[in-house]
Design a protein around this motif. Structure first.
Motif, PDB file in Angstrom:
ATOM      1  N   ALA A   1     -44.872 -15.577  -4.169  1.00 17.79           N
ATOM      2  CA  ALA A   1     -45.439 -15.649  -2.816  1.00 17.79           C
ATOM      3  C   ALA A   1     -44.931 -14.426  -2.061  1.00 17.79           C
ATOM      4  CB  ALA A   1     -44.994 -16.918  -2.114  1.00 17.79           C
ATOM      5  N   THR A   2     -45.828 -13.721  -1.384  1.00 16.68           N
ATOM      6  CA  THR A   2     -45.440 -12.551  -0.602  1.00 16.68           C
ATOM      7  C   THR A   2     -45.879 -12.774   0.843  1.00 16.68           C
ATOM      8  OG1 THR A   2     -45.757 -11.155  -2.547  1.00 16.68           O
ATOM      9  CG2 THR A   2     -45.567 -10.040  -0.431  1.00 16.68           C
ATOM     10  N   TYR A   3     -44.953 -12.500   1.757  1.00 15.39           N
ATOM     11  CA  TYR A   3     -45.219 -12.664   3.190  1.00 15.39           C
ATOM     12  C   TYR A   3     -45.002 -11.332   3.898  1.00 15.39           C
ATOM     13  CZ  TYR A   3     -44.818 -17.601   2.089  1.00 15.39           C
ATOM     14  OH  TYR A   3     -45.004 -18.844   1.536  1.00 15.39           O
ATOM     15  N   ASP A   4     -45.834 -11.069   4.912  1.00 16.76           N
ATOM     16  CA  ASP A   4     -45.685  -9.876   5.735  1.00 16.76           C
ATOM     17  C   ASP A   4     -45.083 -10.283   7.077  1.00 16.76           C
ATOM     18  OD1 ASP A   4     -46.863  -8.328   3.768  1.00 16.76           O
ATOM     19  OD2 ASP A   4     -48.857  -8.357   4.696  1.00 16.76           O
ATOM     20  N   ILE A   5     -43.960  -9.692   7.395  1.00 16.56           N
ATOM     21  CA  ILE A   5     -43.312  -9.907   8.697  1.00 16.56           C
ATOM     22  C   ILE A   5     -43.551  -8.648   9.519  1.00 16.56           C
ATOM     23  CG2 ILE A   5     -41.131 -10.309   9.908  1.00 16.56           C
ATOM     24  CD1 ILE A   5     -40.009 -11.390   7.262  1.00 16.56           C
ATOM     25  N   THR A   6     -44.159  -8.799  10.679  1.00 17.69           N
ATOM     26  CA  THR A   6     -44.390  -7.655  11.565  1.00 17.69           C
ATOM     27  C   THR A   6     -43.284  -7.616  12.621  1.00 17.69           C
ATOM     28  OG1 THR A   6     -46.772  -7.848  11.246  1.00 17.69           O
ATOM     29  CG2 THR A   6     -46.025  -6.535  13.133  1.00 17.69           C
ATOM     30  N   VAL A   7     -42.629  -6.465  12.708  1.00 17.13           N
ATOM     31  CA  VAL A   7     -41.569  -6.242  13.693  1.00 17.13           C
ATOM     32  C   VAL A   7     -42.063  -5.156  14.637  1.00 17.13           C
ATOM     33  CG1 VAL A   7     -39.167  -5.596  14.042  1.00 17.13           C
ATOM     34  CG2 VAL A   7     -39.834  -6.774  11.947  1.00 17.13           C
ATOM     35  N   ALA A   8     -41.929  -5.384  15.943  1.00 17.40           N
ATOM     36  CA  ALA A   8     -42.391  -4.421  16.940  1.00 17.40           C
ATOM     37  C   ALA A   8     -41.248  -4.004  17.849  1.00 17.40           C
ATOM     38  CB  ALA A   8     -43.513  -5.028  17.776  1.00 17.40           C
ATOM     39  N   ASN A   9     -41.272  -2.743  18.244  1.00 14.97           N
ATOM     40  CA  ASN A   9     -40.322  -2.245  19.241  1.00 14.97           C
ATOM     41  C   ASN A   9     -41.073  -2.125  20.562  1.00 14.97           C
ATOM     42  OD1 ASN A   9     -38.443  -1.013  20.835  1.00 14.97           O
ATOM     43  ND2 ASN A   9     -37.898   0.583  19.379  1.00 14.97           N
ATOM     44  N   ASN A  10     -40.991  -3.174  21.378  1.00 18.89           N
ATOM     45  CA  ASN A  10     -41.636  -3.193  22.691  1.00 18.89           C
ATOM     46  C   ASN A  10     -40.713  -2.675  23.778  1.00 18.89           C
ATOM     47  OD1 ASN A  10     -44.257  -4.361  22.103  1.00 18.89           O
ATOM     48  ND2 ASN A  10     -43.115  -6.186  21.538  1.00 18.89           N
ATOM     49  N   GLY A  11     -39.559  -2.170  23.405  1.00 13.92           N
ATOM     50  CA  GLY A  11     -38.588  -1.666  24.362  1.00 13.92           C
ATOM     51  C   GLY A  11     -38.711  -0.173  24.566  1.00 13.92           C
ATOM     52  N   THR A  12     -37.727   0.386  25.257  1.00 16.63           N
ATOM     53  CA  THR A  12     -37.708   1.811  25.555  1.00 16.63           C
ATOM     54  C   THR A  12     -36.571   2.528  24.827  1.00 16.63           C
ATOM     55  OG1 THR A  12     -36.352   1.403  27.512  1.00 16.63           O
ATOM     56  CG2 THR A  12     -38.744   1.466  27.832  1.00 16.63           C
TER      57      THR A  12
ATOM     58  N   VAL B   1     -43.872  -3.306   8.985  1.00 20.03           N
ATOM     59  CA  VAL B   1     -44.157  -4.515   8.208  1.00 20.03           C
ATOM     60  C   VAL B   1     -43.104  -4.614   7.112  1.00 20.03           C
ATOM     61  CG1 VAL B   1     -45.794  -5.713   6.720  1.00 20.03           C
ATOM     62  CG2 VAL B   1     -46.615  -4.453   8.721  1.00 20.03           C
ATOM     63  N   VAL B   2     -42.365  -5.711   7.157  1.00 21.94           N
ATOM     64  CA  VAL B   2     -41.346  -5.993   6.153  1.00 21.94           C
ATOM     65  C   VAL B   2     -41.910  -7.099   5.267  1.00 21.94           C
ATOM     66  CG1 VAL B   2     -39.000  -6.840   5.787  1.00 21.94           C
ATOM     67  CG2 VAL B   2     -39.513  -5.405   7.789  1.00 21.94           C
ATOM     68  N   GLN B   3     -41.898  -6.867   3.970  1.00 19.09           N
ATOM     69  CA  GLN B   3     -42.415  -7.886   3.061  1.00 19.09           C
ATOM     70  C   GLN B   3     -41.271  -8.679   2.438  1.00 19.09           C
ATOM     71  OE1 GLN B   3     -45.036  -5.985   0.179  1.00 19.09           O
ATOM     72  NE2 GLN B   3     -46.783  -6.726   1.351  1.00 19.09           N
ATOM     73  N   VAL B   4     -41.486  -9.984   2.351  1.00 24.19           N
ATOM     74  CA  VAL B   4     -40.560 -10.878   1.656  1.00 24.19           C
ATOM     75  C   VAL B   4     -41.318 -11.439   0.464  1.00 24.19           C
ATOM     76  CG1 VAL B   4     -39.234 -13.006   1.783  1.00 24.19           C
ATOM     77  CG2 VAL B   4     -39.311 -11.464   3.758  1.00 24.19           C
TER      78      VAL B   4
ATOM     79  N   ASN C   1     -49.346 -13.115   2.393  1.00 24.05           N
ATOM     80  CA  ASN C   1     -50.033 -11.965   1.822  1.00 24.05           C
ATOM     81  C   ASN C   1     -50.623 -12.392   0.489  1.00 24.05           C
ATOM     82  OD1 ASN C   1     -50.682  -9.558   0.444  1.00 24.05           O
ATOM     83  ND2 ASN C   1     -49.215  -8.383   1.614  1.00 24.05           N
ATOM     84  N   ALA C   2     -49.902 -12.190  -0.596  1.00 21.06           N
ATOM     85  CA  ALA C   2     -50.394 -12.578  -1.925  1.00 21.06           C
ATOM     86  C   ALA C   2     -49.697 -13.861  -2.361  1.00 21.06           C
ATOM     87  CB  ALA C   2     -50.123 -11.461  -2.921  1.00 21.06           C
ATOM     88  N   MET C   3     -50.471 -14.851  -2.748  1.00 24.74           N
ATOM     89  CA  MET C   3     -49.933 -16.129  -3.201  1.00 24.74           C
ATOM     90  C   MET C   3     -50.473 -16.386  -4.608  1.00 24.74           C
ATOM     91  SD  MET C   3     -48.239 -16.934  -0.471  1.00 24.74           S
ATOM     92  CE  MET C   3     -47.846 -18.663  -0.395  1.00 24.74           C
ATOM     93  N   VAL C   4     -49.578 -16.343  -5.594  1.00 26.62           N
ATOM     94  CA  VAL C   4     -49.964 -16.556  -6.985  1.00 26.62           C
ATOM     95  C   VAL C   4     -49.180 -17.761  -7.492  1.00 26.62           C
ATOM     96  CG1 VAL C   4     -50.038 -15.568  -9.306  1.00 26.62           C
ATOM     97  CG2 VAL C   4     -50.360 -14.077  -7.308  1.00 26.62           C
ATOM     98  N   GLY C   5     -49.858 -18.912  -7.577  1.00 26.57           N
ATOM     99  CA  GLY C   5     -49.198 -20.141  -7.996  1.00 26.57           C
ATOM    100  C   GLY C   5     -48.177 -20.612  -6.973  1.00 26.57           C
ATOM    101  N   ALA C   6     -48.433 -20.304  -5.715  1.00 24.56           N
ATOM    102  CA  ALA C   6     -47.477 -20.639  -4.646  1.00 24.56           C
ATOM    103  C   ALA C   6     -48.192 -21.186  -3.425  1.00 24.56           C
ATOM    104  CB  ALA C   6     -46.691 -19.394  -4.260  1.00 24.56           C
ATOM    105  N   THR C   7     -47.507 -22.067  -2.723  1.00 23.07           N
ATOM    106  CA  THR C   7     -48.010 -22.565  -1.435  1.00 23.07           C
ATOM    107  C   THR C   7     -46.864 -22.587  -0.438  1.00 23.07           C
ATOM    108  OG1 THR C   7     -47.597 -24.842  -2.135  1.00 23.07           O
ATOM    109  CG2 THR C   7     -49.837 -24.014  -2.418  1.00 23.07           C
ATOM    110  N   THR C   8     -47.220 -22.352   0.813  1.00 20.95           N
ATOM    111  CA  THR C   8     -46.244 -22.419   1.894  1.00 20.95           C
ATOM    112  C   THR C   8     -46.101 -23.873   2.297  1.00 20.95           C
ATOM    113  OG1 THR C   8     -46.881 -20.237   2.664  1.00 20.95           O
ATOM    114  CG2 THR C   8     -45.730 -21.644   4.246  1.00 20.95           C
ATOM    115  N   LYS C   9     -44.865 -24.325   2.386  1.00 25.44           N
ATOM    116  CA  LYS C   9     -44.604 -25.699   2.825  1.00 25.44           C
ATOM    117  C   LYS C   9     -44.364 -25.670   4.332  1.00 25.44           C
ATOM    118  CE  LYS C   9     -42.051 -28.346   0.421  1.00 25.44           C
ATOM    119  NZ  LYS C   9     -40.946 -28.990  -0.286  1.00 25.44           N
ATOM    120  N   GLY C  10     -45.178 -26.389   5.074  1.00 24.83           N
ATOM    121  CA  GLY C  10     -45.019 -26.432   6.528  1.00 24.83           C
ATOM    122  C   GLY C  10     -45.464 -25.131   7.172  1.00 24.83           C
ATOM    123  N   ASP C  11     -44.976 -24.918   8.382  1.00 19.48           N
ATOM    124  CA  ASP C  11     -45.351 -23.729   9.143  1.00 19.48           C
ATOM    125  C   ASP C  11     -44.367 -22.602   8.879  1.00 19.48           C
ATOM    126  OD1 ASP C  11     -47.453 -25.084  10.365  1.00 19.48           O
ATOM    127  OD2 ASP C  11     -46.180 -25.780  12.021  1.00 19.48           O
ATOM    128  N   LEU C  12     -44.878 -21.381   8.942  1.00 15.26           N
ATOM    129  CA  LEU C  12     -44.008 -20.216   8.917  1.00 15.26           C
ATOM    130  C   LEU C  12     -43.371 -20.114  10.295  1.00 15.26           C
ATOM    131  CD1 LEU C  12     -46.399 -17.741   7.097  1.00 15.26           C
ATOM    132  CD2 LEU C  12     -44.358 -18.819   6.150  1.00 15.26           C
TER     133      LEU C  12
END
Length: 183
Positions: free
Chosen positions: A87-98, A145-148, A56-67
Motif C-alpha cells: 500500500a502506498t500513500y501520498d502525504i502532502t506537506v505545505a509551507n504556508n508560513g513565511t 509529497v512524501v510517500q509512505v 496511491n497504489a494499493m496492491v492486495g491492500a486496503t486502508t482500515k478506517g480513515d486516514l
C-alpha cells in the motif's frame, strides 16, 4: 644618608601617585553601561503542516478506517492480503508560513517496523533529511509529497508464513521540520 632619604621619599611619592592613578583609571573603567534596544521578527510566521493524505497504489491492500493526520503526523491502518502486498500513500506537506523550512527527520518508522506483525514493514519514499520547503511567496505555496509504503515482506524462508495474530498494522509517522538556516 640624606641622599638615601631623598630617594626613599621620591620612591614613596612615585608609588603613591601610581596607586592614585590606577584607582582613578579603575573607577573610570567600571562605570555601568546600559544598552536599550528592540528586536522584531516582523511578520514572520511558521506554518509547515500536513495538508492531505491520499491512497496511491494499493496492491492486495486496503486502508482500515480513515486516514488521519494533524500538522506534523499521519496515522495509517493497513490490511495486507498476502505476502508481497503493498500500500502506498501520498502525504502532502505545505509551507504556508513565511520562514523557509527543512525536513530534519522522520520518526515513527522504526517503532512501527519493530511492532508485530514484523512481516509488515513501513518505509518512506521521495523524502530525505535535508529536503527544503520554501516560504510562501504571495499565493504560491511550496509543497512536498512524501510517500509512505507499507509492504508484507516475504523472503524465501517465510514466503508462505502468515504473520502472528494479524495481517494489518497501524503506524503513526511524524515529519519533523525546522527552520532552514541555510536559506
Amino acid at each position: 644618608m640624606m641622599k638615601q632619604n631623598k630617594k626613599k621619599n621620591f620612591v614613596i611619592i612615585a608609588l603613591f601617585v601610581a596607586i592614585v592613578a590606577m584607582g582613578v583609571g579603575y573607577a573610570a573603567l567600571t562605570q555601568v553601561l546600559t544598552i536599550n534596544g528592540t528586536a522584531s521578527v516582523g511578520d514572520a510566521k511558521w506554518q509547515v503542516e500536513i495538508t492531505d493524505i491520499k491512497e496511491n497504489a494499493m496492491v492486495g491492500a486496503t486502508t482500515k478506517g480513515d486516514l488521519k493526520y494533524d500538522a506534523t503526523s499521519a496515522t495509517f491502518a493497513v490490511d495486507l492480503a498476502y505476502p508481497g502486498a503493498t500500500a502506498t500513500y501520498d502525504i502532502t506537506v505545505a509551507n504556508n508560513g513565511t520562514i523557509d523550512a527543512v525536513l530534519e527527520s522522520v520518526s515513527g518508522i522504526e517503532a512501527a517496523n519493530a511492532a508485530n506483525p514484523v512481516q509488515i514493514q513501513y518505509e518512506i519514499l521521495g523524502a530525505t533529511a535535508g529536503d527544503k520547503l520554501s516560504a510562501k511567496a504571495g499565493d504560491n505555496v511550496d509543497t512536498q509529497v512524501v510517500q509512505v509504503k507499507v509492504t508484507w515482506v516475504a523472503d524465501e524462508a517465510n514466503k508462505d508464513q502468515i504473520p502472528t495474530g494479524a495481517t494489518s498494522k497501524t503506524a503513526t509517522i511524524t515529519l519533523n521540520y525546522a527552520q532552514d538556516t541555510n536559506a
